[in-house]
Design a protein around this motif. Structure first.
Motif, PDB file in Angstrom:
ATOM      1  N   ILE A  21      11.701  60.825  61.727  1.00 47.67           N
ATOM      2  CA  ILE A  21      12.496  59.672  61.322  1.00 47.67           C
ATOM      3  C   ILE A  21      11.561  58.465  61.337  1.00 47.67           C
ATOM      4  O   ILE A  21      11.098  58.058  62.406  1.00 47.67           O
ATOM      5  N   TYR A  24      10.623  55.678  64.281  1.00 47.11           N
ATOM      6  CA  TYR A  24      11.130  56.158  65.562  1.00 47.11           C
ATOM      7  C   TYR A  24      10.302  57.362  66.020  1.00 47.11           C
ATOM      8  O   TYR A  24      10.706  58.515  65.835  1.00 47.11           O
ATOM      9  N   TYR A  27      11.315  61.277  67.333  1.00 49.36           N
ATOM     10  CA  TYR A  27      12.652  61.670  66.873  1.00 49.36           C
ATOM     11  C   TYR A  27      12.535  62.355  65.518  1.00 49.36           C
ATOM     12  O   TYR A  27      11.875  61.854  64.606  1.00 49.36           O
ATOM     13  N   ALA A  29      14.750  64.869  62.496  1.00 53.04           N
ATOM     14  CA  ALA A  29      16.068  65.221  61.981  1.00 53.04           C
ATOM     15  C   ALA A  29      16.102  66.661  61.488  1.00 53.04           C
ATOM     16  O   ALA A  29      15.190  67.112  60.801  1.00 53.04           O
ATOM     17  N   VAL A  37      19.890  64.936  65.110  1.00 57.73           N
ATOM     18  CA  VAL A  37      18.636  64.302  65.517  1.00 57.73           C
ATOM     19  C   VAL A  37      18.154  64.930  66.823  1.00 57.73           C
ATOM     20  O   VAL A  37      18.927  65.091  67.769  1.00 57.73           O
ATOM     21  N   ALA A  76      19.840  57.639  59.737  1.00 60.77           N
ATOM     22  CA  ALA A  76      18.690  58.366  60.289  1.00 60.77           C
ATOM     23  C   ALA A  76      18.382  59.610  59.454  1.00 60.77           C
ATOM     24  O   ALA A  76      17.212  59.905  59.169  1.00 60.77           O
ATOM     25  N   ILE A  77      19.409  60.328  59.043  1.00 57.83           N
ATOM     26  CA  ILE A  77      19.222  61.532  58.228  1.00 57.83           C
ATOM     27  C   ILE A  77      18.645  61.159  56.868  1.00 57.83           C
ATOM     28  O   ILE A  77      17.695  61.785  56.381  1.00 57.83           O
ATOM     29  N   SER A  79      16.888  58.588  56.149  1.00 60.20           N
ATOM     30  CA  SER A  79      15.530  58.120  56.406  1.00 60.20           C
ATOM     31  C   SER A  79      14.563  59.301  56.532  1.00 60.20           C
ATOM     32  O   SER A  79      13.486  59.302  55.930  1.00 60.20           O
ATOM     33  N   ALA A  80      14.940  60.304  57.323  1.00 60.27           N
ATOM     34  CA  ALA A  80      14.086  61.477  57.494  1.00 60.27           C
ATOM     35  C   ALA A  80      13.942  62.251  56.186  1.00 60.27           C
ATOM     36  O   ALA A  80      12.864  62.744  55.857  1.00 60.27           O
ATOM     37  N   TYR A  81      15.014  62.334  55.435  1.00 56.96           N
ATOM     38  CA  TYR A  81      15.011  63.077  54.172  1.00 56.96           C
ATOM     39  C   TYR A  81      14.113  62.407  53.128  1.00 56.96           C
ATOM     40  O   TYR A  81      13.345  63.069  52.441  1.00 56.96           O
ATOM     41  N   HIS A  85      11.981  54.072  55.900  1.00 55.76           N
ATOM     42  CA  HIS A  85      12.687  53.517  57.058  1.00 55.76           C
ATOM     43  C   HIS A  85      14.092  53.134  56.601  1.00 55.76           C
ATOM     44  O   HIS A  85      14.284  52.612  55.498  1.00 55.76           O
ATOM     45  N   HIS A  86      15.086  53.375  57.455  1.00 59.95           N
ATOM     46  CA  HIS A  86      16.480  53.104  57.060  1.00 59.95           C
ATOM     47  C   HIS A  86      16.736  51.626  56.756  1.00 59.95           C
ATOM     48  O   HIS A  86      17.669  51.287  56.026  1.00 59.95           O
TER      49      HIS A  86
END
Length: 187
Positions: A21, A24, A27, A29, A37, A76-77, A79-81, A85-86
């Motif tokens: 993520i 972060y 962390y 996802a 997370v 967060a999901i 962002s990771a995908y 950054h969100h």
């Protein structure tokens, strides 16, 4: 459906591929299922329970400056995908929309960035979203009287607002604002 992402920054935990993520450290996802997370510090998945007011799931994350933040699980999901950054969503004036209207389903296949106008005009099955009808004076008086009774019985403010928003087919903030005298001030 299995997501096929080609990235070299992932980790494997219990056979699942997890994606970092951005912003972060530590962390990751899990993008399968409804989205979760994982913390490498605690070596466990974080619980992302829906909040009572709006129904979105949040997780507590420590950012790259060491500060704790409460982040929407859907953000967060996403962002990771995407690898962004969100906070890029806010800068772009975009929000995340749950395609099936289930705010606990944070699968990347169920979330999409949309404008605020589009997000709020989407048909929502959640009872906390109203249909735009204005409450009558008698209804406002009734709700305020009921709050006095329910409060004495120990009912939480958020539970009361959710219950009466559902009963009167309006949104949570309508009930909240009339009880705080931010609206219907002359009633």
């Amino acid at each position: 459906m299995k997501l096929e992402l080609q990235r070299d920054d992932t980790i494997i935990v219990q056979g699942d591929e997890l994606y970092p993520i951005p912003g972060y450290p530590g962390y990751f996802a899990n993008l399968e299922g409804k989205g979760r997370v994982y913390s490498t510090v605690t070596e466990r998945y974080l619980s992302g329970k829906p909040n009572k007011r709006f129904g979105y799931c949040y997780v507590g994350l420590k950012n790259d400056k060491g500060e704790h933040e409460s982040v929407g699980l859907h953000r967060a999901i996403w962002s990771a995908y995407t690898g962004y950054h969100h906070k890029a969503l806010s800068k772009s004036k975009l929000e995340i929309h749950h395609l099936d209207n289930d705010k606990t389903n944070n699968s990347p296949l169920n979330i999409a960035p949309v404008t605020k106008k589009t997000n709020h005009s989407c048909p929502i099955t959640n009872s906390k979203k109203g249909k735009g009808t204005r409450l009558k004076k008698e209804e406002v008086i009734f709700i305020r009287k009921m709050w006095v009774i329910f409060k004495e019985d120990g009912v939480k403010f958020s539970d009361f607002c959710n219950m009466f928003a559902f009963d009167f087919k309006c949104c949570y903030s309508t009930i909240e604002n009339l009880l705080k005298y931010k609206s219907f001030k002359n009633v």
